[in-house]
Scaffold this motif. Structure first.
Motif, PDB file in Angstrom:
ATOM      1  N   THR A  39     -35.885 -71.302  96.996  1.00 58.01           N
ATOM      2  CA  THR A  39     -36.599 -70.165  96.396  1.00 58.01           C
ATOM      3  C   THR A  39     -36.434 -68.881  97.202  1.00 58.01           C
ATOM      4  N   GLU A  40     -36.687 -68.953  98.525  1.00 57.85           N
ATOM      5  CA  GLU A  40     -36.615 -67.723  99.333  1.00 57.85           C
ATOM      6  C   GLU A  40     -35.199 -67.157  99.330  1.00 57.85           C
ATOM      7  N   LEU A  41     -34.212 -68.047  99.452  1.00 57.59           N
ATOM      8  CA  LEU A  41     -32.831 -67.565  99.501  1.00 57.59           C
ATOM      9  C   LEU A  41     -32.462 -66.855  98.188  1.00 57.59           C
ATOM     10  N   LEU A  42     -32.834 -67.450  97.073  1.00 55.85           N
ATOM     11  CA  LEU A  42     -32.497 -66.832  95.783  1.00 55.85           C
ATOM     12  C   LEU A  42     -33.233 -65.506  95.610  1.00 55.85           C
ATOM     13  N   LEU A  43     -34.496 -65.479  96.050  1.00 55.66           N
ATOM     14  CA  LEU A  43     -35.242 -64.202  95.995  1.00 55.66           C
ATOM     15  C   LEU A  43     -34.544 -63.168  96.868  1.00 55.66           C
ATOM     16  N   ALA A  44     -34.132 -63.601  98.061  1.00 50.28           N
ATOM     17  CA  ALA A  44     -33.464 -62.682  98.993  1.00 50.28           C
ATOM     18  C   ALA A  44     -32.167 -62.157  98.394  1.00 50.28           C
ATOM     19  N   MET A  45     -31.499 -62.984  97.614  1.00 47.65           N
ATOM     20  CA  MET A  45     -30.244 -62.554  96.981  1.00 47.65           C
ATOM     21  C   MET A  45     -30.508 -61.568  95.836  1.00 47.65           C
ATOM     22  N   GLY A  46     -31.762 -61.443  95.449  1.00 44.47           N
ATOM     23  CA  GLY A  46     -32.097 -60.468  94.405  1.00 44.47           C
ATOM     24  C   GLY A  46     -32.440 -61.111  93.070  1.00 44.47           C
ATOM     25  N   LEU A  47     -32.564 -62.419  93.051  1.00 45.63           N
ATOM     26  CA  LEU A  47     -32.886 -63.093  91.783  1.00 45.63           C
ATOM     27  C   LEU A  47     -34.357 -62.880  91.431  1.00 45.63           C
ATOM     28  N   ARG A  48     -34.622 -62.523  90.182  1.00 41.17           N
ATOM     29  CA  ARG A  48     -35.997 -62.315  89.752  1.00 41.17           C
ATOM     30  C   ARG A  48     -36.308 -63.133  88.497  1.00 41.17           C
ATOM     31  N   SER A  49     -35.421 -64.057  88.166  1.00 42.27           N
ATOM     32  CA  SER A  49     -35.663 -64.885  86.977  1.00 42.27           C
ATOM     33  C   SER A  49     -35.155 -66.304  87.244  1.00 42.27           C
ATOM     34  N   PHE A  50     -36.086 -67.260  87.211  1.00 44.86           N
ATOM     35  CA  PHE A  50     -35.776 -68.655  87.535  1.00 44.86           C
ATOM     36  C   PHE A  50     -36.165 -69.515  86.325  1.00 44.86           C
ATOM     37  N   SER A  51     -35.281 -70.409  85.908  1.00 40.49           N
ATOM     38  CA  SER A  51     -35.646 -71.285  84.794  1.00 40.49           C
ATOM     39  C   SER A  51     -35.528 -72.742  85.219  1.00 40.49           C
ATOM     40  N   MET A  52     -36.568 -73.520  84.926  1.00 44.89           N
ATOM     41  CA  MET A  52     -36.643 -74.894  85.474  1.00 44.89           C
ATOM     42  C   MET A  52     -37.517 -75.777  84.589  1.00 44.89           C
ATOM     43  N   HIS A  53     -37.582 -77.067  84.922  1.00 42.07           N
ATOM     44  CA  HIS A  53     -38.486 -77.945  84.185  1.00 42.07           C
ATOM     45  C   HIS A  53     -39.914 -77.449  84.378  1.00 42.07           C
ATOM     46  N   PRO A  54     -40.709 -77.500  83.323  1.00 40.20           N
ATOM     47  CA  PRO A  54     -42.074 -76.984  83.439  1.00 40.20           C
ATOM     48  C   PRO A  54     -42.827 -77.536  84.652  1.00 40.20           C
ATOM     49  N   ALA A  55     -42.608 -78.807  84.964  1.00 41.37           N
ATOM     50  CA  ALA A  55     -43.380 -79.423  86.061  1.00 41.37           C
ATOM     51  C   ALA A  55     -43.082 -78.780  87.413  1.00 41.37           C
ATOM     52  N   GLN A  56     -41.972 -78.059  87.516  1.00 40.45           N
ATOM     53  CA  GLN A  56     -41.623 -77.484  88.825  1.00 40.45           C
ATOM     54  C   GLN A  56     -42.174 -76.073  89.009  1.00 40.45           C
ATOM     55  N   ILE A  57     -42.644 -75.487  87.916  1.00 35.87           N
ATOM     56  CA  ILE A  57     -43.022 -74.070  87.969  1.00 35.87           C
ATOM     57  C   ILE A  57     -44.080 -73.775  89.035  1.00 35.87           C
ATOM     58  N   ALA A  58     -45.102 -74.630  89.097  1.00 35.27           N
ATOM     59  CA  ALA A  58     -46.211 -74.331  90.029  1.00 35.27           C
ATOM     60  C   ALA A  58     -45.733 -74.296  91.477  1.00 35.27           C
ATOM     61  N   SER A  59     -44.880 -75.258  91.865  1.00 40.22           N
ATOM     62  CA  SER A  59     -44.496 -75.222  93.289  1.00 40.22           C
ATOM     63  C   SER A  59     -43.549 -74.074  93.580  1.00 40.22           C
ATOM     64  N   ILE A  60     -42.745 -73.657  92.607  1.00 33.20           N
ATOM     65  CA  ILE A  60     -41.885 -72.482  92.842  1.00 33.20           C
ATOM     66  C   ILE A  60     -42.762 -71.230  92.917  1.00 33.20           C
ATOM     67  N   LYS A  61     -43.768 -71.206  92.057  1.00 33.93           N
ATOM     68  CA  LYS A  61     -44.655 -70.020  92.084  1.00 33.93           C
ATOM     69  C   LYS A  61     -45.322 -69.886  93.452  1.00 33.93           C
ATOM     70  N   GLN A  62     -45.738 -71.021  94.000  1.00 37.65           N
ATOM     71  CA  GLN A  62     -46.382 -70.974  95.311  1.00 37.65           C
ATOM     72  C   GLN A  62     -45.447 -70.325  96.352  1.00 37.65           C
ATOM     73  N   ARG A  63     -44.161 -70.675  96.284  1.00 37.19           N
ATOM     74  CA  ARG A  63     -43.203 -70.085  97.234  1.00 37.19           C
ATOM     75  C   ARG A  63     -43.036 -68.590  96.980  1.00 37.19           C
ATOM     76  N   VAL A  64     -42.993 -68.222  95.699  1.00 33.59           N
ATOM     77  CA  VAL A  64     -42.823 -66.808  95.348  1.00 33.59           C
ATOM     78  C   VAL A  64     -43.989 -65.997  95.900  1.00 33.59           C
ATOM     79  N   LEU A  65     -45.197 -66.515  95.698  1.00 40.23           N
ATOM     80  CA  LEU A  65     -46.397 -65.781  96.118  1.00 40.23           C
ATOM     81  C   LEU A  65     -46.424 -65.539  97.628  1.00 40.23           C
ATOM     82  N   ARG A  66     -45.757 -66.443  98.360  1.00 40.82           N
ATOM     83  CA  ARG A  66     -45.793 -66.332  99.831  1.00 40.82           C
ATOM     84  C   ARG A  66     -44.576 -65.614 100.401  1.00 40.82           C
TER      85      ARG A  66
END
Ligand code: PEP
Ligand code: MG
Length: 588
Positions: A529-556
């Motif tokens: 997550t951090e690496l992709l954010l650092a690369m400039g990615l602002r749109s992530f698509s994944m299985h619904p069950a993974q969204i919450a843990s990715i969001k937690q990383r984004v928020l931090r």
């Protein structure tokens, strides 16, 4: 004695339950629990089916012409004997009475037990009798399928209220992605196969079911026995067969912790996904079927970033969905998303998602030596212009009901781009001629072939957006079959070549002001997550069950601060370690 079997972790969490061995050829057998009050009824269904098969065999015997071999008569006698053998008959009844399995499931469960015993026999003659018992069971299953079954809930493996029953874990040698689909919302709480890679489509469907899963566990279906207690550790990729009480207690403890963790993460569902430095990040859902849309909404997805439409084309018994049926399916998703964007990918048929032989179409899809390099995805669609036109019209018609985007898989050539544009224009014209409404849709390309990543600026002159399919991008960059567990140790998302292609694609699209997302499994893996954010990615698509843990990383994460570290990670000899030390998310 407890045994450990190692495989590849696919879907996180821990499942503890009884093993249900399913032969790859019998995945379509219905697996459901019956009401305990219906045991007698189910046993009588079984008895009726057995009597029917016995009558069939007796008739066959009487019809064997005199001159035919005595061998055939003897064989039919063996089948009759097996049919009534208590190892089959009584044991099958026991599965029904004690475990509340439906008759078909009970029958195939017992077949797996017997097949194993035959396999272990020293005597060649006896070992070969396995084929006879399989044929007898096949006949009984057919007879059962001819009966009216009021208690059957429909789809094979469909869920019922199975509270109070032991949890069950599906164990198989191999399961095709299409067959896997039948087990969505089924009685199984875990899943194990002998073959497969982490991003094989079978594994992807297992992950979308959000149950712990391990693939590539080579010997699992041989070592595990029907009804054994097993633990599936989906984080470590280990299966423990017949765990000791201490190990079991340890895993039950972990299960409870995971539950607590999930409950905590769930609270983030409606929190907007914004980094510490205020960057909004879209977290979208990958879905396989219209019925998955509800899970996407539940998980707080802000749209569907990848609808793998090819799953609508599977398990069809030879009939492809026509334009109207496709339209209904796409519209259902669009309506369920209530105005949020839905990205529908045109069919990605081929490689590990072949179409079964169709009776209503002559399809150019034969077995080839290298299916992943063959007539797959957009290549297949362009070779089937009628089907492609039908799909585009269906998608366009759905666009009248919400925000729809079209995504094309496996684009690599500019010639394809022109053909795709022409097909889309033709589809619009046909709809206009018929007076059917549609709105303008954005057209996007999947970047999943290195050639496409290297020429993304040219592609973006013709496409509105791109979505990086890292699963295939890794496979094609590293020349590693994503579904082959023998080379799975070389399937490396951290490979610098892969990371550079991703970084270049994101940077180019951002510089051109075009949309870019990642919809491969990397998008749902928190370690990226951090690496992709650092690369400039602002749109992530994944299985619904993974969204919450990715969001937690984004928020931090502080995306701007992380940006400066990208170069160091890309040029590091061990990017994974470099990323872990350079891109630590800040605790909240
Ligand atoms: C990918 O290749 O990353 C992707 C998202 O598509 P699929 O997994 O369906 O091939
Ligand atoms: Mg792909």
């Amino acid at each position: 004695m407890s045994i450990q079997v190692f495989g590849l972790p696919v879907s996180r969490g821990v499942a503890i339950g009884r093993a249900v061995l399913v032969a790859s050829s019998r995945v379509d057998v219905a697996h459901y629990f019956i009401d305990p009050a219906d045991v007698d009824h189910e046993v009588s269904r079984l008895r009726d089916a057995r009597n029917e098969v016995a009558a069939e065999l007796v008739t066959l015997k009487s019809e064997v012409p005199e001159e035919a071999h005595a061998e055939l008569v003897a064989l039919l006698d063996v089948h009759l004997m097996l049919l009534h053998d208590e190892l089959l008959a009584d044991a099958t009844k026991q599965w029904i009475a004690e475990r509340h399995y439906n008759a078909e499931w009970a029958m195939s469960a017992q077949l797996e037990v017997l097949a194993r015993q035959f396999d272990e026999m020293e005597d060649d003659y006896l070992r070969e009798r396995k084929a006879d018992i399989e044929q007898v069971v096949e006949r009984v299953l057919k007879a059962l399928s001819r009966q009216a079954t009021p208690s059957e809930p429909g789809a094979p493996g469909a869920a019922r209220d199975f509270a109070g029953e032991d949890p069950l874990i599906l164990v198989a040698n191999d399961i095709a992605p299409a067959d896997m689909l039948q087990f969505k919302r089924s009685v199984f709480t875990g899943f194990v196969t002998d073959v497969g890679g982490r991003t094989s489509h079978t594994a992807i469907v297992a992950r979308s079911m959000d149950i712990p899963a391990v693939v590539g566990a080579r010997e699992a279906s041989r070592i595990v026995r029907q009804d054994d207690w097993i633990v599936v550790d989906g984080d470590a990729g280990v299966i423990i067969v017949n765990p000791s009480p201490i190990v079991l207690e340890e895993y039950r403890f972990r299960q409870r912790q995971i539950e607590l963790e999930r409950a905590k993460l769930n609270r983030l569902r409606h929190t907007p996904s914004v980094t510490l430095d205020g960057q909004a990040v879209d977290l979208l859902a990958n879905i396989e079927l219209p019925s998955d849309a509800a899970a996407a909404i539940d998980a707080g997805a802000v749209g569907v970033g990848l609808f793998r439409s090819e799953f609508l084309f599977m398990n069809r018994e030879g009939q492809l969905p026509d334009e109207n049926e496709q339209f209904e399916a796409y519209r259902a998703v669009v309506l369920a998303l209530g105005g949020l964007p839905v990205t529908i990918r045109t069919v990605d048929i081929g490689a590990d998602k072949p179409l079964e032989r169709m009776s209503n179409h002559e399809l150019r899809h034969e077995h080839t030596l290298n299916p992943a390099l063959g007539l797959r995805a957009i290549r297949w669609s362009l070779a089937e212009p009628e089907m492609f036109g039908q799909q585009l019209r269906a998608i366009l018609r759905a666009s009248a009901f919400g925000k729809v985007r079209v995504l094309v898989p496996m684009v690599a050539h500019l010639t394809e781009v022109h053909q795709i544009r022409q097909a889309l224009d033709r589809a619009k014209e046909e709809l206009r001629d018929k007076g059917q409404p549609y709105t303008e849709v954005e057209l996007g390309a999947m970047i999943e072939i290195p050639a496409a990543a290297l020429m993304v600026s040219s592609l973006l002159r013709h496409f509105d957006f791109v979505s990086i399919g890292t699963n295939d991008l890794i496979q094609y960059t590293l020349a590693i079959d994503r579904a082959d567990e023998a080379v799975s140790h070389l399937y490396d998302p951290w490979h610098p070549a892969v990371l550079r292609l991703i970084e270049q694609t994101i940077a180019t699209a951002n510089a051109m002001g075009r949309g870019v997302s990642v919809c491969g499994e990397m998008a749902g893996d928190p370690s990226f997550t951090e690496l992709l954010l650092a690369m400039g990615l602002r749109s992530f698509s994944m299985h619904p069950a993974q969204i919450a843990s990715i969001k937690q990383r984004v928020l931090r994460a502080d995306a701007r601060a992380l940006h400066g570290q990208v170069g160091a990670v890309l040029s590091a000899e061990a990017p994974e370690e470099a990323c872990a030390s350079l891109m630590k998310a800040r605790p909240h």
